[in-house]
Design a protein around this motif. Structure first.
Motif, mmCIF file in Angstrom:
data_model
loop_
_atom_site.group_PDB
_atom_site.id
_atom_site.type_symbol
_atom_site.label_atom_id
_atom_site.label_comp_id
_atom_site.label_asym_id
_atom_site.label_seq_id
_atom_site.Cartn_x
_atom_site.Cartn_y
_atom_site.Cartn_z
ATOM 1 N N GLU A 68 0.827 -1.205 0.000
ATOM 2 C CA GLU A 68 0.000 0.000 0.000
ATOM 3 C C GLU A 68 0.863 1.257 0.000
ATOM 4 N N ARG A 69 1.952 1.241 0.764
ATOM 5 C CA ARG A 69 2.866 2.393 0.786
ATOM 6 C C ARG A 69 3.501 2.593 -0.582
ATOM 7 N N VAL A 70 3.920 1.494 -1.203
ATOM 8 C CA VAL A 70 4.492 1.584 -2.543
ATOM 9 C C VAL A 70 3.452 2.127 -3.519
ATOM 10 N N GLY A 71 2.203 1.649 -3.393
ATOM 11 C CA GLY A 71 1.136 2.130 -4.267
ATOM 12 C C GLY A 71 0.897 3.626 -4.117
ATOM 13 N N HIS A 72 0.924 4.115 -2.882
ATOM 14 C CA HIS A 72 0.748 5.550 -2.655
ATOM 15 C C HIS A 72 1.879 6.347 -3.300
ATOM 16 N N LYS A 73 3.109 5.824 -3.181
ATOM 17 C CA LYS A 73 4.252 6.502 -3.797
ATOM 18 C C LYS A 73 4.098 6.542 -5.315
ATOM 19 N N MET A 74 3.605 5.462 -5.892
ATOM 20 C CA MET A 74 3.430 5.414 -7.341
ATOM 21 C C MET A 74 2.323 6.359 -7.807
ATOM 22 N N GLU A 75 1.302 6.549 -6.961
ATOM 23 C CA GLU A 75 0.264 7.526 -7.292
ATOM 24 C C GLU A 75 0.854 8.928 -7.359
ATOM 25 N N VAL A 76 1.709 9.253 -6.392
ATOM 26 C CA VAL A 76 2.372 10.556 -6.388
ATOM 27 C C VAL A 76 3.304 10.668 -7.591
ATOM 28 N N THR A 77 3.986 9.570 -7.916
ATOM 29 C CA THR A 77 4.875 9.555 -9.078
ATOM 30 C C THR A 77 4.095 9.825 -10.357
ATOM 31 N N ALA A 78 2.913 9.224 -10.471
ATOM 32 C CA ALA A 78 2.079 9.434 -11.653
ATOM 33 C C ALA A 78 1.696 10.907 -11.804
ATOM 34 N N ILE A 79 1.361 11.547 -10.694
ATOM 35 C CA ILE A 79 1.004 12.976 -10.725
ATOM 36 C C ILE A 79 2.203 13.807 -11.152
ATOM 37 N N ALA A 80 3.381 13.486 -10.595
ATOM 38 C CA ALA A 80 4.600 14.220 -10.944
ATOM 39 C C ALA A 80 4.944 14.048 -12.422
ATOM 40 N N LEU A 81 4.775 12.830 -12.938
ATOM 41 C CA LEU A 81 5.058 12.587 -14.361
ATOM 42 C C LEU A 81 4.080 13.352 -15.248
ATOM 43 N N ASP A 82 2.836 13.469 -14.818
ATOM 44 C CA ASP A 82 1.864 14.268 -15.568
ATOM 45 C C ASP A 82 2.306 15.724 -15.636
ATOM 46 N N LYS A 83 2.811 16.262 -14.516
ATOM 47 C CA LYS A 83 3.308 17.641 -14.492
ATOM 48 C C LYS A 83 4.527 17.795 -15.400
ATOM 49 N N LEU A 84 5.384 16.784 -15.404
ATOM 50 C CA LEU A 84 6.564 16.829 -16.272
ATOM 51 C C LEU A 84 6.147 16.792 -17.740
ATOM 52 N N SER A 85 5.137 15.980 -18.045
ATOM 53 C CA SER A 85 4.607 15.932 -19.418
ATOM 54 C C SER A 85 4.015 17.285 -19.813
ATOM 55 N N GLU A 86 3.314 17.911 -18.871
ATOM 56 C CA GLU A 86 2.744 19.240 -19.141
ATOM 57 C C GLU A 86 3.847 20.255 -19.432
ATOM 58 N N ALA A 87 4.957 20.156 -18.700
ATOM 59 C CA ALA A 87 6.074 21.071 -18.919
ATOM 60 C C ALA A 87 6.641 20.905 -20.327
ATOM 61 N N ALA A 88 6.762 19.645 -20.759
ATOM 62 C CA ALA A 88 7.259 19.393 -22.120
ATOM 63 C C ALA A 88 6.295 19.946 -23.159
ATOM 64 N N THR A 89 5.006 19.767 -22.926
ATOM 65 C CA THR A 89 3.999 20.299 -23.847
ATOM 66 C C THR A 89 4.046 21.830 -23.876
#
Length: 304
Positions: A68-89
């Motif tokens: 569950e802790r790993v899953g929560h970290k991956m959820e945060v990672t997904a949000i961060a990657l979305d922000k990084l994708s937005e920056a590239a766009t």
């Protein structure tokens, strides 16, 4: 002889009374706790099976908690990657503008968004830092810092290894991505743009020159490639999330099964316990009356 036999009978009645009282106490405990015995020592032949079941359940619950802790970290990672994708766009869109001042203004904002994404923390640790979670994995605070760095990769200080978590007896899962894995290509695009702005064909200020326009048209392809690389990491993180969710469900089912098994081994049937309590209470009453009668027996009535 009568006195001796009477004393022995009274003594036996006392023993029966004490045994009956103990049975009442045990039956009352079972009714109160719902358990056959108050601890494993009282479980008799079930003790070994219960100890093994408890151990297995504790491991399953521990693995579930870790997953569950790993899953929560991956959820945060997904949000961060979305922000990084937005920056590239945002950077790609900025490069399609015809005003150099606007391009650099938007590029600075996109860089700040990308930097913040790469600096994301979860539970006090930098998620893109690898096994080094106490230091921000990106050291560049501005486009000027990128220009000063020998290469785009030099602004990253994350470790070379991803952290990992043991999620089952036979399975260990990597739990994060590295900043240089997801951010180097995009930072390289920011660096080239900033270097061009500071070079002989810069700055980007007002309407674009032909040379600036040609450069931007060629650089857009590099930004798109950086975006595609980030998208690949989004997919990788998503696949790991699905696997971790499956592990959480598996460990929960295992813990639930073992909890049921433990209940079968140590829980008392309440109807049976109630009947036993009533029988024990009746036995106490009978034993108490018997002891009372025997303890008062005397030869005086026969001597009158």
């Amino acid at each position: 002889m009568t006195r001796i036999s009477t004393s022995a009978a009274a003594q036996a009645a006392l023993v029966d009374l004490m045994r009956s009282q103990r049975n009442v106490f045990e039956a009352q405990q079972q009714l109160t706790t719902g358990k056959i015995a108050p601890d494993l020592k009282g479980s008799g032949f079930r003790t070994e099976s219960l100890a093994a079941a408890y151990g297995a359940r504790d491991r399953a619950e521990g693995y579930r908690f870790s997953a569950e802790r790993v899953g929560h970290k991956m959820e945060v990672t997904a949000i961060a990657l979305d922000k990084l994708s937005e920056a590239a766009t945002d950077l790609r869109v900025a490069m399609t503008a015809v005003d150099g001042t606007h391009i650099m203004s938007q590029a600075r904002e996109a860089f700040e968004k990308a930097r913040n994404a790469l600096s994301t923390q979860h539970a006090g640790a930098y998620i893109f830092g690898g096994t080094r979670t106490d230091a921000n994995p990106i050291t560049a605070n501005s486009l000027a810092d990128l220009v000063a760095a020998p290469t785009a990769g030099d602004v990253f200080v994350n470790s070379s290894r991803r952290p990992a978590a043991k999620l089952d007896d036979q399975y260990t899962q990597e739990t994060g991505l590295l900043a240089d894995e997801v951010g180097t290509d995009l930072m390289a695009a920011f660096k080239r743009l900033a270097e061009y702005d500071a070079g002989v064909n810069g700055p980007f200020d007002g309407p674009l020159t032909d040379a600036q326009y040609t450069y931007l048209q060629g650089e857009i392809a590099n930004v798109i490639a950086a975006f595609d690389g980030i998208a690949d990491k989004v997919g990788e993180n998503g696949a790991l999330q699905s696997r971790v969710e499956s592990i959480v469900n598996t460990q929960q089912k295992k813990a639930d099964y073992l909890t049921g098994l433990i209940g079968d081994l140590e829980d008392i049937d309440m109807a049976t316990a109630a009947t036993r309590f009533q029988q024990a209470q009746t036995a106490v009453d009978v034993a108490a009356q018997t002891f009372s009668v025997l303890s008062q027996v005397s030869l005086l009535p026969f001597l009158r």
